[in-house]
Design a protein around this motif. Structure first.
Motif, PDB file in Angstrom:
ATOM      1  N   SER A  33     -33.758  -4.329   6.402  1.00 31.01           N
ATOM      2  CA  SER A  33     -34.731  -4.975   7.117  1.00 31.01           C
ATOM      3  C   SER A  33     -34.849  -4.535   8.748  1.00 31.01           C
ATOM      4  O   SER A  33     -36.468  -4.881   9.431  1.00 31.01           O
ATOM      5  CB  SER A  33     -34.933  -6.615   6.857  1.00 31.01           C
ATOM      6  N   MET A  34     -34.224  -4.432   9.479  1.00 34.84           N
ATOM      7  CA  MET A  34     -34.199  -3.601  10.668  1.00 34.84           C
ATOM      8  C   MET A  34     -34.770  -2.585  10.651  1.00 34.84           C
ATOM      9  O   MET A  34     -35.872  -2.384  12.084  1.00 34.84           O
ATOM     10  CB  MET A  34     -32.694  -3.586  10.797  1.00 34.84           C
ATOM     11  N   TYR A  35     -35.088  -1.995   9.485  1.00 33.84           N
ATOM     12  CA  TYR A  35     -35.757  -0.451  10.044  1.00 33.84           C
ATOM     13  C   TYR A  35     -37.335  -0.827  10.324  1.00 33.84           C
ATOM     14  O   TYR A  35     -37.741   0.073  10.611  1.00 33.84           O
ATOM     15  CB  TYR A  35     -35.529  -0.004   8.456  1.00 33.84           C
ATOM     16  N   ILE A  37     -37.945  -3.511  11.418  1.00 34.81           N
ATOM     17  CA  ILE A  37     -38.472  -3.876  13.058  1.00 34.81           C
ATOM     18  C   ILE A  37     -37.982  -3.022  13.675  1.00 34.81           C
ATOM     19  O   ILE A  37     -37.480  -2.472  14.290  1.00 34.81           O
ATOM     20  CB  ILE A  37     -36.940  -5.432  12.825  1.00 34.81           C
ATOM     21  N   ILE A  38     -38.870  -3.240  14.775  1.00 35.03           N
ATOM     22  CA  ILE A  38     -39.293  -1.841  15.888  1.00 35.03           C
ATOM     23  C   ILE A  38     -40.189  -2.805  17.392  1.00 35.03           C
ATOM     24  O   ILE A  38     -40.124  -3.988  17.069  1.00 35.03           O
ATOM     25  CB  ILE A  38     -41.090  -1.472  15.629  1.00 35.03           C
ATOM     26  N   PRO A  39     -38.664  -2.835  18.544  1.00 35.74           N
ATOM     27  CA  PRO A  39     -37.542  -1.621  18.457  1.00 35.74           C
ATOM     28  C   PRO A  39     -36.430  -2.679  17.240  1.00 35.74           C
ATOM     29  O   PRO A  39     -36.204  -3.422  17.706  1.00 35.74           O
ATOM     30  CB  PRO A  39     -37.405  -0.876  19.449  1.00 35.74           C
ATOM     31  N   SER A  40     -35.604  -1.253  17.373  1.00 35.01           N
ATOM     32  CA  SER A  40     -34.496  -1.005  16.227  1.00 35.01           C
ATOM     33  C   SER A  40     -33.709  -0.647  16.174  1.00 35.01           C
ATOM     34  O   SER A  40     -34.079   0.483  16.250  1.00 35.01           O
ATOM     35  CB  SER A  40     -34.381  -2.773  14.950  1.00 35.01           C
ATOM     36  N   ARG A  41     -32.390  -1.060  15.872  1.00 37.05           N
ATOM     37  CA  ARG A  41     -31.372   0.351  16.513  1.00 37.05           C
ATOM     38  C   ARG A  41     -32.145   1.535  14.944  1.00 37.05           C
ATOM     39  O   ARG A  41     -31.786   2.964  15.443  1.00 37.05           O
ATOM     40  CB  ARG A  41     -29.960   0.498  16.431  1.00 37.05           C
ATOM     41  N   ASN A  43     -34.230   1.964  13.367  1.00 39.16           N
ATOM     42  CA  ASN A  43     -35.923   2.511  13.189  1.00 39.16           C
ATOM     43  C   ASN A  43     -35.377   2.921  14.397  1.00 39.16           C
ATOM     44  O   ASN A  43     -36.310   4.483  14.391  1.00 39.16           O
ATOM     45  CB  ASN A  43     -37.057   1.345  13.815  1.00 39.16           C
ATOM     46  N   SER A  44     -35.010   3.237  15.233  1.00 41.69           N
ATOM     47  CA  SER A  44     -34.890   4.408  16.696  1.00 41.69           C
ATOM     48  C   SER A  44     -34.237   5.547  16.458  1.00 41.69           C
ATOM     49  O   SER A  44     -34.583   6.793  16.699  1.00 41.69           O
ATOM     50  CB  SER A  44     -33.955   3.677  17.952  1.00 41.69           C
TER      51      SER A  44
END
Length: 224
Positions: A33-35, A37-41, A43-44
């Motif tokens: 789920s962190m993918y 969420i912007i920003p997240s590690r 996703n970054s």
């Protein structure tokens, strides 16, 4: 013997329905789920990978006016890599080890490039059949050779990906089946070997998806 060996990779289920082909879309489900969420590690990290691929594909395509052209090849890379990695998990069907999927990716891409090239850049496509500096006596042979090499491109793309994915899985399956007849010492050695093979297969999963995407980009750049 060989038929039984490869039958472990057959897309068949007890219900006579190919539910295991749904594993092609499992990549979206297993993303944390962190993918999203912007920003997240996570996703970054993925944005950095996408940006690096975008810069590399942009240089190969050499297209400045058509923005977003590289998105097709980045998406292709992502899909193949997700499926390659999913195949490393136990009891998950590896769809990229079958020609029915890899050829379905390679053939439409190659065909669309060829149709676009022959319609819009006919002179350029004809010039590609005879490399520069070819002696006049060899020109008919070079046209035949270049035509054949052009026609087999989707086949080589598809077979390269499928063969590389099934080879590692087959080796791990063969080694794993010998575990029940080994001593404790040999079993420990087998486990270490399997772990090393798993690391190698993880590298192959990334490399083969990159090779498929980069070759598709090169074939696309030739028609422009």
């Amino acid at each position: 013997m060989m038929t039984n060996l490869f039958s472990t990779f057959d897309p068949s289920t007890n219900l006579n329905l190919s539910f295991n082909w749904m594993s092609t879309f499992l990549g979206l489900m297993i993303l944390p789920s962190m993918y999203w969420i912007i920003p997240s590690r996570i996703n970054s990290l993925w944005m950095k990978i996408s940006l690096t691929l975008h810069k590399e594909f942009k240089i190969l395509l050499n297209i400045n006016k058509m923005k977003g052209t590289t998105l097709l090849f980045i998406s292709l890379f992502s899909m193949i890599m997700f499926n390659n990695f999913l195949g490393l998990f136990p009891y998950i069907f590896t769809s990229t080890s079958h020609l029915s999927l890899t050829l379905s990716l390679a053939l439409p891409l190659w065909l669309s490039f060829m149709i676009f090239g022959w319609i819009n850049n006919t002179i350029h496509m004809l010039a590609h059949l005879v490399p520069q500096g070819t002696p006049p006596a060899l020109m008919p042979f070079m046209v035949c050779i270049e035509t054949i090499s052009n026609i087999i491109r989707p086949g080589t793309l598809a077979i390269r990906l499928a063969a590389n994915m099934i080879a590692g899985h087959l080796l791990m399956t063969l080694l794993g089946n010998t575990g029940s007849s080994l001593t404790i010492t040999m079993l420990n050695l087998l486990i270490i070997t399997q772990i090393l093979l798993l690391i190698l297969e993880s590298a192959v999963a990334i490399i083969q998806s990159y090779v498929f995407a980069i070759l598709s980009t090169l074939y696309s750049s030739e028609v422009n």
